[in-house]
Design a protein around this motif. Structure first.
Motif, PDB file in Angstrom:
ATOM      1  N   ARG A 235       0.822  -1.212   0.000  1.00 37.66           N
ATOM      2  CA  ARG A 235       0.000   0.000   0.000  1.00 37.66           C
ATOM      3  C   ARG A 235       0.857   1.263   0.000  1.00 37.66           C
ATOM      4  O   ARG A 235       1.965   1.277   0.527  1.00 37.66           O
ATOM      5  N   LEU A 253      -4.497   5.734   4.056  1.00 37.57           N
ATOM      6  CA  LEU A 253      -4.239   4.516   3.293  1.00 37.57           C
ATOM      7  C   LEU A 253      -5.023   4.590   1.990  1.00 37.57           C
ATOM      8  O   LEU A 253      -6.218   4.895   2.003  1.00 37.57           O
ATOM      9  N   ASP A 255      -5.556   3.235  -2.399  1.00 32.47           N
ATOM     10  CA  ASP A 255      -5.237   2.342  -3.516  1.00 32.47           C
ATOM     11  C   ASP A 255      -4.332   3.086  -4.493  1.00 32.47           C
ATOM     12  O   ASP A 255      -4.461   4.306  -4.646  1.00 32.47           O
ATOM     13  N   LYS A 310     -11.070   7.225  14.398  1.00 34.43           N
ATOM     14  CA  LYS A 310     -11.271   6.232  13.341  1.00 34.43           C
ATOM     15  C   LYS A 310      -9.991   6.041  12.533  1.00 34.43           C
ATOM     16  O   LYS A 310      -9.903   6.434  11.363  1.00 34.43           O
ATOM     17  N   PHE A 311      -8.985   5.485  13.167  1.00 35.89           N
ATOM     18  CA  PHE A 311      -7.717   5.303  12.465  1.00 35.89           C
ATOM     19  C   PHE A 311      -7.001   4.069  13.000  1.00 35.89           C
ATOM     20  O   PHE A 311      -7.335   3.540  14.054  1.00 35.89           O
ATOM     21  N   TYR A 314       0.612   1.713  12.366  1.00 33.75           N
ATOM     22  CA  TYR A 314       1.408   0.600  11.841  1.00 33.75           C
ATOM     23  C   TYR A 314       2.783   0.564  12.489  1.00 33.75           C
ATOM     24  O   TYR A 314       3.452   1.602  12.594  1.00 33.75           O
ATOM     25  N   ASP A 323      -8.568   5.266   6.636  1.00 29.61           N
ATOM     26  CA  ASP A 323      -8.744   4.393   5.469  1.00 29.61           C
ATOM     27  C   ASP A 323      -9.324   5.187   4.302  1.00 29.61           C
ATOM     28  O   ASP A 323     -10.485   5.581   4.327  1.00 29.61           O
ATOM     29  N   THR A 325      -9.117   3.964   1.086  1.00 28.60           N
ATOM     30  CA  THR A 325      -9.199   3.073  -0.078  1.00 28.60           C
ATOM     31  C   THR A 325     -10.551   3.238  -0.765  1.00 28.60           C
ATOM     32  O   THR A 325     -11.540   3.676  -0.164  1.00 28.60           O
ATOM     33  N   ALA A 328     -13.596   1.473   0.841  1.00 24.21           N
ATOM     34  CA  ALA A 328     -14.111   2.016   2.100  1.00 24.21           C
ATOM     35  C   ALA A 328     -14.767   3.382   1.922  1.00 24.21           C
ATOM     36  O   ALA A 328     -15.284   3.946   2.885  1.00 24.21           O
ATOM     37  N   ASN A 329     -14.722   3.928   0.706  1.00 27.05           N
ATOM     38  CA  ASN A 329     -15.188   5.295   0.513  1.00 27.05           C
ATOM     39  C   ASN A 329     -16.192   5.420  -0.637  1.00 27.05           C
ATOM     40  O   ASN A 329     -16.213   6.413  -1.347  1.00 27.05           O
TER      41      ASN A 329
END
Lengths: 649, 649
Positions: A235, A253, A255, A310-311, A314, A323, A325, A328-329
């Protein structure tokens, strides 16, 4: 001129049909034949050898022997240019229109002139390993941008990226020095950056408080060896850095891979153009889809999501990652991101100075996409059913469109890498043409450039005050444009007068490889300081009487002042094995009276500008006499400005 | 304009009486008053603000929109300039008359663009510590000179010095790369260098085989801590380096400190101007005597003495050191050296292109001394009773004369540091004036420059083919000549047309501090190569099929080739803890098609030019995925030109 017809997309005569999109097969065929697209184009350009347009200098000669294009000795430039230095790792300051390189500001890479990477102060900014040596000595700067207020540069800061080690540096534009460097976690190949232009929520914050950073390379999260063989788990992230603290605020995060970055004038949107939405890891895979995306970030919603917890995080990093991606959206009511589909592997996204559009250039498609920001916001607001409907034009420009600049008169200027051209086109006319008005002549002018242009930028282009005076074009190949200097060629920065209807090329300037992006703005926007204040430096030795040798066990501090033509003290003794810290304050107050401080065999050299203080720490491991000397010409007795460090055996 | 009269030697109106010599008392007084000589002069110049002469570009406009002074885009320069880079540690290549900086050749200091100091090949040239890290990362280059044949540059080599660490570097002028660096033993503060122009004995050797180096700082011999408190035991040496092997051939123990170096066209003499013949170690002591010396070396005799075993060695060094001190060389029949007395603290010694004279400029004296080389040889031959009688003129030029260039028409051009001027003067007229002909007008012209000029040089000036076309003046202070860029100002290289009777200033060029000396020669004298041969590199990976991972225990060699737009292999695996050597060959053959190779987080970036091979060695200590990528723009798919190094945990 003969062509292999497998190579026909490089024909000098444009063929609109062929140009629609470069398809994968044709491209792979080229590569397979051992031909490089860029270079075949180069050879063409050489063969064609377009005659440069005559300079108007002799016509428009100004006072003092200068002209509009050539400054007379002593004449000052009217614009500053801030140039990235590529894998030199620096930021360069040019004067325009002369093209004079006035300064190089070291950031990510040591600089032996300044002592960047030698002094304790610079090492603290650059970052060190546990043994005190520099963590990194290479860099790869691509993009440089300034801080904004009310849509114009406010002269506080510039930022610049390091692609190799995912770092962002801040430059103070009062002293023209780098004051902070942040290494961004969780990413690799950080490429595009852009500051915001105002806050998305608070109208009182009409200036830059965030800098956005797009990461190109997709990697496993965390990147500790797990999932290395699982490319579908790789990613990229989009990052927000705080403009003041330079701490990383949050990441998204996503795509695909990020490329360039742009921000809206209203503060609400940031964007990155994306290539490799496929998640490929060879170039064929990275270009297999016909369309990639221009990815928009809803800043207010992202910051609310972070606030709401909301996270994820890593590895060792504490940075909140939301998020963004595609999956998710999907719901515009809650989406943090919007993926606007644009032709494959776009390169470059630029905000028009009227605040209305982002232009995304096609690279492997001969087109530019014009995206209307109001419509992107409409999608987030549920008023538009498909984010792709924010595209109000997608028009053909030529082969290999990369980056776009603006003149403030409604025209855009896009580099065509493969065609070795700049195309001037009218945005409103392009929208009309896209809407079916085939009589709309959106291409206004074309100019051959030498050769293979990457970035370009126009004076004030990335502000609300684009003034349409000068255009600089960063040509990646110079080939035959300069005297030969061995295998490594300079790049060619070409300067173009865009004040009239036709573009007019008036100068080639060689630059050491390889600048990428740059900004050009009016000189009035900066008020640099040329003498430091002693109080800027906590370690300052404010009076020669404070100088001398101060011992604490085997730790020795030597306080020295410089005043042309002498250091004070002019000799000092330490013992073999001591850890020595030299603190040097330049007490000279006169502009331009910089001193250097070199110690033979101890790998020490640095400068102190007027009223500046710097320090170095080293182990006195070699007995003998070492003449420290002024290495920066200062005075008629400069050569005699030296003293002895005696290291007792 | 008001002056403090303690400061009267800086008056704008010359006063020949005052100018005879600057005496120590006046100078010390200035320093005591906290005034710096150079800067007071600067302030004067600013106040006087001489109007620049108008450029003739509009008058003499040439084809293609260019002019004699301003090249049109695509026009090539007619001269190369090789510039020292000062404490950047590099050699810079300029095109003239445009002043374009075409290249920087890294020598003593790492260069992140090239990977100089990163690749194994460059580290072997630069020198490393036992742990493999670079021995030095700072440098201070001052003088650059080219190899000669028959009195002209032959385009084989250039040499450049590093003052900080007493190193000399050689540059190959076919590929414009540094190929050898030698650290000279027994010395500190190595400053002036000059190649010989032919052999003193063998007439068949009509080209450069030696390079001479003068050391400034006097130190104890050996410098191991003994005699540190015994300044009268400190000594400087003059060194001869072999032009081919770059080994140190011999050294000469001398009185005083060396400054610049010059060589005769007949190969028989080398010289250094000296300051601090007093052996002082503060500047007051270094300028207490009214006269220092221009010190001549009889090359044939020195080499015979070495052959005869009449030498000493110091410390660990095996280099033969002959005795060139004044006391040991009083007898001309056997003398190796001749001390010709010149006014105090001279700065600069330059050979006239007719082969007859060395000019020694006075610095603290307003004079230049003209020394006739035939007379120096007469002294060695017992035909002249006093070496000082070799001085055929000692004439006043102005305040702070430093360096001298020539036009091949009998005129000399000397920089006046304090006056901020270049003075053009006729050498024959100066000799006549010195011989009592007070009607001889030796000063031909004066030109104000901005500001405080150090070195200057004219086209072909240091050859027998001085052509009197262009003069470049290296001004140490630029002050108000450019847009402000913070406390560190660029230097100002000014270009002057000297083809007519009057000097004509036509351009200011800013340069990053701080070039000192430079040479300018016709472009026909070089034939650079722009593509390497694979056979130049023993490690070359000549075919992609030879690529891959080769393991030997925990030592892993990875052989990679580059051909736009891909590396081959495009991924490889190693294990954590491996010692990895990457060998990369660029198989692209087309001029200007350079690739970069960057590895994130592993501090690796370097370039490979067409057909070049380079290698790096590192420990794979961080598990994870690391995208190596092309960091030098190469192709439309440059961004996609990347691959994965997977370090298995």
């Amino acid at each position: 001129m003969k062509h292999d017809h497998t190579n026909n997309m490089l024909d000098a005569q444009p063929d609109p049909g062929r140009r629609k999109f470069l398809n994968t097969a044709a491209f792979a065929g080229l590569a397979g034949a051992g031909l490089s697209v860029g270079l075949s184009a180069c050879k063409q350009e050489q063969a064609a050898a377009p005659a440069p347009a005559p300079a108007a200098g002799s016509v428009t000669a100004a006072k003092a022997g200068g002209s509009k294009y050539h400054l007379a000795p002593g004449e000052l430039d009217t614009y500053y240019g801030l140039w990235s230095g590529g894998h030199n790792g620096d930021l360069r300051v040019l004067g325009l229109p002369s093209g004079r390189e006035l300064h190089r500001i070291p950031c990510f890479v040591p600089d032996a002139l300044v002592g960047w990477g030698i002094t304790n102060e610079s090492k603290a900014i650059m970052g060190t390993k546990p043994d005190g040596s520099l963590k990194y000595t290479v860099g790869d700067t691509h993009h440089v941008h300034g801080s904004y207020k009310d849509g114009n540069y406010d002269g506080r800061y510039a930022w610049i990226n390091d692609k190799i080690n995912s770092r962002i540096a801040r430059i103070r534009l009062d002293y023209f020095v780098c004051d902070k460097i942040t290494e961004i976690p969780n990413i690799q190949g950080f490429h595009g950056i852009f500051p915001d232009k105002r806050d998305p929520v608070d109208p009182a914050i009409n200036y830059t408080t965030r800098v956005f950073a797009g990461a190109e390379f997709h990697i496993p999260l965390p990147n500790d060896g797990r999932d290395a063989d699982n490319p579908e788990k790789y990613r990229s992230l989009f990052t927000c850095v705080d403009a003041e603290t330079m701490a990383v605020r949050w990441q998204v995060l996503i795509d695909g891979n990020c490329d360039l970055t742009a921000t809206s004038y209203d503060g609400k949107l940031a964007a990155t153009n994306q290539y490799n939405i496929e998640g490929g890891y060879h170039y064929e895979g990275m270009m297999s889809s016909e369309r990639d995306a221009c990815l928009f970030f809803n800043i207010a919603r992202i910051e609310q999501a972070v606030k709401d917890g909301k996270f994820a995080t890593y590895g060792d990093s504490k940075v909140p990652v939301v998020d963004g991606t595609r999956a998710a959206n999907a719901d515009p009511a809650t989406a943090l991101t919007a993926y606007v589909s644009v032709p494959k592997n776009p390169h470059g996204v630029n905000a028009s100075p009227d605040g209305k559009y982002f232009i995304c250039a096609g690279k492997l498609s001969p087109t530019a996409s014009v995206i209307e920001l109001a419509k992107v916001l409409d999608w987030f607001d549920g008023k538009l059913d498909d984010p792709d409907k924010a595209i109000v034009a997608e028009v053909e420009l030529g082969l290999g469109p990369l980056h776009t600049a603006f003149d403030g008169r409604g025209n855009a200027y896009t580099t065509l890498f493969l065609d070795s051209q700049v195309v001037k086109w009218n945005v409103d006319a392009a929208i009309k043409f896209h809407n079916g008005d085939t009589s709309a002549q959106y291409v206004v002018d074309r100019l051959d450039v030498q050769y293979q242009p990457g970035h370009l930028n126009a004076s004030q282009s990335e502000t609300a005050f684009a003034d349409g005076q000068w255009l600089s074009v960063g040509c990646k190949f110079s080939k035959d444009r300069y005297l030969p200097v061995g295998p490594l060629h300079p790049e060619n920065e070409q300067l173009v007068d865009i004040s009239g209807d036709k573009m007019h090329l008036f100068a080639d300037h060689p630059v050491r490889p390889e600048p990428h992006d740059f900004i050009i703005f009016k000189r009035e926007l900066l008020q640099p300081k040329q003498v430091y204040s002693l109080d800027d430096f906590p370690l300052a030795v404010k009076d020669p009487k404070e100088g001398g040798v101060f011992r604490n066990g085997n730790k020795v501090t030597v306080k020295i002042t410089s005043q042309a033509p002498a250091f004070d003290p002019r000799e000092f003794k330490v013992k073999r094995g001591d850890e020595v810290t030299i603190i040097l304050t330049n007490l000279d107050k006169i502009e331009d009276l910089t001193h250097g401080f070199a110690v033979p065999k101890y790998n020490i050299n640095f400068i102190v500008n007027p009223q500046e203080t710097a320090s170095v720490t080293f182990k006195a491991d070699k007995p003998g006499v070492y003449w420290y000397y002024c290495s920066h010409f200062c005075h008629a007795l400069h050569l005699e400005m030296r003293g002895r460090m005696i290291v007792e055996a």
